[in-house]
Design an enzyme around this catalytic site. Structure first.
Site, PDB file in Angstrom:
ATOM      1  N   GLY A  44       0.660  -1.066  -0.058  1.00 42.81           N
ATOM      2  CA  GLY A  44      -0.040   0.302  -0.188  1.00 42.81           C
ATOM      3  C   GLY A  44       0.986   1.337  -0.043  1.00 42.81           C
ATOM      4  N   ASP A 100       0.729   3.742   3.809  1.00 39.50           N
ATOM      5  CA  ASP A 100      -0.598   4.367   3.086  1.00 39.50           C
ATOM      6  C   ASP A 100      -1.542   4.970   4.336  1.00 39.50           C
ATOM      7  OD1 ASP A 100      -1.166   1.976   3.986  1.00 39.50           O
ATOM      8  OD2 ASP A 100      -2.073   1.276   2.198  1.00 39.50           O
ATOM      9  N   ASP A 103      -4.503   2.818  10.870  1.00 40.34           N
ATOM     10  CA  ASP A 103      -5.918   2.549  11.129  1.00 40.34           C
ATOM     11  C   ASP A 103      -5.921   1.750  12.608  1.00 40.34           C
ATOM     12  OD1 ASP A 103      -8.753   1.099  11.101  1.00 40.34           O
ATOM     13  OD2 ASP A 103      -8.432  -0.083   9.473  1.00 40.34           O
ATOM     14  N   LYS A 131      -6.972   7.348   9.989  1.00 41.25           N
ATOM     15  CA  LYS A 131      -8.449   7.485  10.286  1.00 41.25           C
ATOM     16  C   LYS A 131      -8.923   8.219  11.616  1.00 41.25           C
ATOM     17  CE  LYS A 131      -9.718   3.562   7.297  1.00 41.25           C
ATOM     18  NZ  LYS A 131     -10.166   2.199   7.220  1.00 41.25           N
ATOM     19  N   PHE A 150     -13.955   2.910   4.782  1.00 47.93           N
ATOM     20  CA  PHE A 150     -12.938   2.032   3.851  1.00 47.93           C
ATOM     21  C   PHE A 150     -12.603   2.985   2.587  1.00 47.93           C
ATOM     22  CE2 PHE A 150     -10.637  -1.251   1.583  1.00 47.93           C
ATOM     23  CZ  PHE A 150     -10.233  -1.946   2.464  1.00 47.93           C
ATOM     24  N   VAL A 151     -11.265   3.018   2.138  1.00 50.31           N
ATOM     25  CA  VAL A 151     -10.891   3.987   1.248  1.00 50.31           C
ATOM     26  C   VAL A 151      -9.952   3.055   0.188  1.00 50.31           C
ATOM     27  CG1 VAL A 151     -11.266   6.119   2.259  1.00 50.31           C
ATOM     28  CG2 VAL A 151      -8.930   4.990   2.393  1.00 50.31           C
ATOM     29  N   ASP A 157      -5.792  -0.824  -1.712  1.00 49.42           N
ATOM     30  CA  ASP A 157      -6.792  -1.538  -2.346  1.00 49.42           C
ATOM     31  C   ASP A 157      -7.787  -2.276  -1.677  1.00 49.42           C
ATOM     32  OD1 ASP A 157      -5.179  -3.349  -0.609  1.00 49.42           O
ATOM     33  OD2 ASP A 157      -5.600  -4.994  -1.796  1.00 49.42           O
ATOM     34  N   ARG A 163      -5.670  -0.326  -6.662  1.00 48.64           N
ATOM     35  CA  ARG A 163      -4.440   0.511  -6.280  1.00 48.64           C
ATOM     36  C   ARG A 163      -3.888   1.529  -7.158  1.00 48.64           C
ATOM     37  NH1 ARG A 163      -2.280  -2.245  -1.916  1.00 48.64           N
ATOM     38  NH2 ARG A 163      -2.274  -4.611  -2.209  1.00 48.64           N
TER      39      ARG A 163
HETATM   40  P1  XMP Z   1      -3.249  -0.787  10.741  1.00 49.35           P
HETATM   41  O1  XMP Z   1      -4.406  -1.480  10.917  1.00 49.35           O
HETATM   42  O2  XMP Z   1      -2.070  -1.728  10.951  1.00 49.35           O
HETATM   43  O3  XMP Z   1      -3.353  -0.510   9.403  1.00 49.35           O
HETATM   44  O4  XMP Z   1      -2.766   0.644  11.264  1.00 49.35           O
HETATM   45  C1  XMP Z   1      -2.562  -0.060   8.213  1.00 49.35           C
HETATM   46  C2  XMP Z   1      -2.823  -1.371   7.101  1.00 49.35           C
HETATM   47  O5  XMP Z   1      -4.166  -1.535   7.096  1.00 49.35           O
HETATM   48  C3  XMP Z   1      -4.831  -1.321   5.814  1.00 49.35           C
HETATM   49  N1  XMP Z   1      -5.938  -0.491   5.827  1.00 49.35           N
HETATM   50  C4  XMP Z   1      -6.727  -0.143   4.606  1.00 49.35           C
HETATM   51  N2  XMP Z   1      -6.240  -0.243   3.260  1.00 49.35           N
HETATM   52  N3  XMP Z   1      -8.243   0.772   2.879  1.00 49.35           N
HETATM   53  C5  XMP Z   1      -7.406   0.269   2.459  1.00 49.35           C
HETATM   54  O6  XMP Z   1      -7.046  -0.216   1.334  1.00 49.35           O
HETATM   55  C6  XMP Z   1      -8.541   1.243   4.198  1.00 49.35           C
HETATM   56  O7  XMP Z   1      -9.516   1.803   4.282  1.00 49.35           O
HETATM   57  C7  XMP Z   1      -7.705   0.769   5.129  1.00 49.35           C
HETATM   58  N4  XMP Z   1      -7.685   0.712   6.349  1.00 49.35           N
HETATM   59  C8  XMP Z   1      -6.434  -0.092   6.732  1.00 49.35           C
HETATM   60  C9  XMP Z   1      -3.533  -1.133   4.946  1.00 49.35           C
HETATM   61  O8  XMP Z   1      -3.103  -2.154   4.152  1.00 49.35           O
HETATM   62  C10 XMP Z   1      -2.440  -0.436   5.785  1.00 49.35           C
HETATM   63  O9  XMP Z   1      -1.311  -0.541   5.319  1.00 49.35           O
END
Ligand code: XMP
Length: 177
Positions: A44, A100, A103, A131, A150-151, A157, A163
């Protein structure tokens, strides 16, 4: 059956590029005197990193790392897989981890501690998006605060798709009978 539906543009390509320009300036200023080792978190963080490094006016090195916590789903598995392991070249480096989106925080938290355990001198983090529900989670550099949706696009992706979209869009998934 599930069907992806792209909804509104949340951030368009021009605002993304302008924000990356200012982030690059800030990083160049705050990391001056260092040769940051930029570490894109694949997959990502790849597209964001490629634009960001061209806005950093410092000598840099680049070591990608591949991490995954999502698989094909939209909810984190809670487990982080480091598909290629950690390069021994991180030893004594001032790392800037680039992802990217922030979350749950799992990716940056686990990777930061793994890199320090592997001998990195320092670890900073940079995310394009954070987020709303992650507002309490720290990253040294943050591009945009976004709602809890979710983006996809600009490297993000859903099940491997979208992507390559130049803008960041919200995704709705319809359950089909
Ligand atoms: P964490 O939960 O580890 O998240 O902080 C980081 C990874 O979670 C994926 N992620 C998303 N991917 N849309 C996406 O395409 C979203 O809204 C989203 N939220 C989390 C992403 O791979 C990121 O590196």
């Amino acid at each position: 059956m599930k069907d992806d539906r792209l909804s509104r543009i949340l951030l368009d390509r021009a605002e993304i590029q302008e924000r990356i320009r200012t982030l690059g300036e800030q990083i160049s200023l705050e990391m001056r005197g260092l040769t940051p080792c930029i570490m894109p978190i694949l997959d990502g963080g790849m597209i964001f990193t490629s634009d960001l490094i061209r806005q950093i006016s410092l000598p840099i090195t680049l070591i990608p790392i591949k991490a995954s916590s999502y698989g094909k789903e939209r909810i984190s598995s809670g487990r982080l897989d480091l598909t290629w392991g950690v390069s021994p070249l991180v030893r004594d480096q001032d790392i800037l981890l680039v992802d990217d989106i922030l979350d749950t925080g799992l990716t940056l938290t686990k990777l930061s501690s793994t890199l320090l355990e592997s001998g990195a001198r320092s670890v900073r983090t940079c995310v394009l998006l954070r987020k709303h529900h992650a507002a309490h989670l720290h990253s040294d550099y943050i591009g945009f605060e976004i709602p809890n949706e979710f983006v996809v696009g600009y490297g993000l992706d859903h099940a491997g798709q979208h992507r390559n979209l130049p803008d960041i869009r919200c995704l709705e998934i319809e359950e089909k009978a």
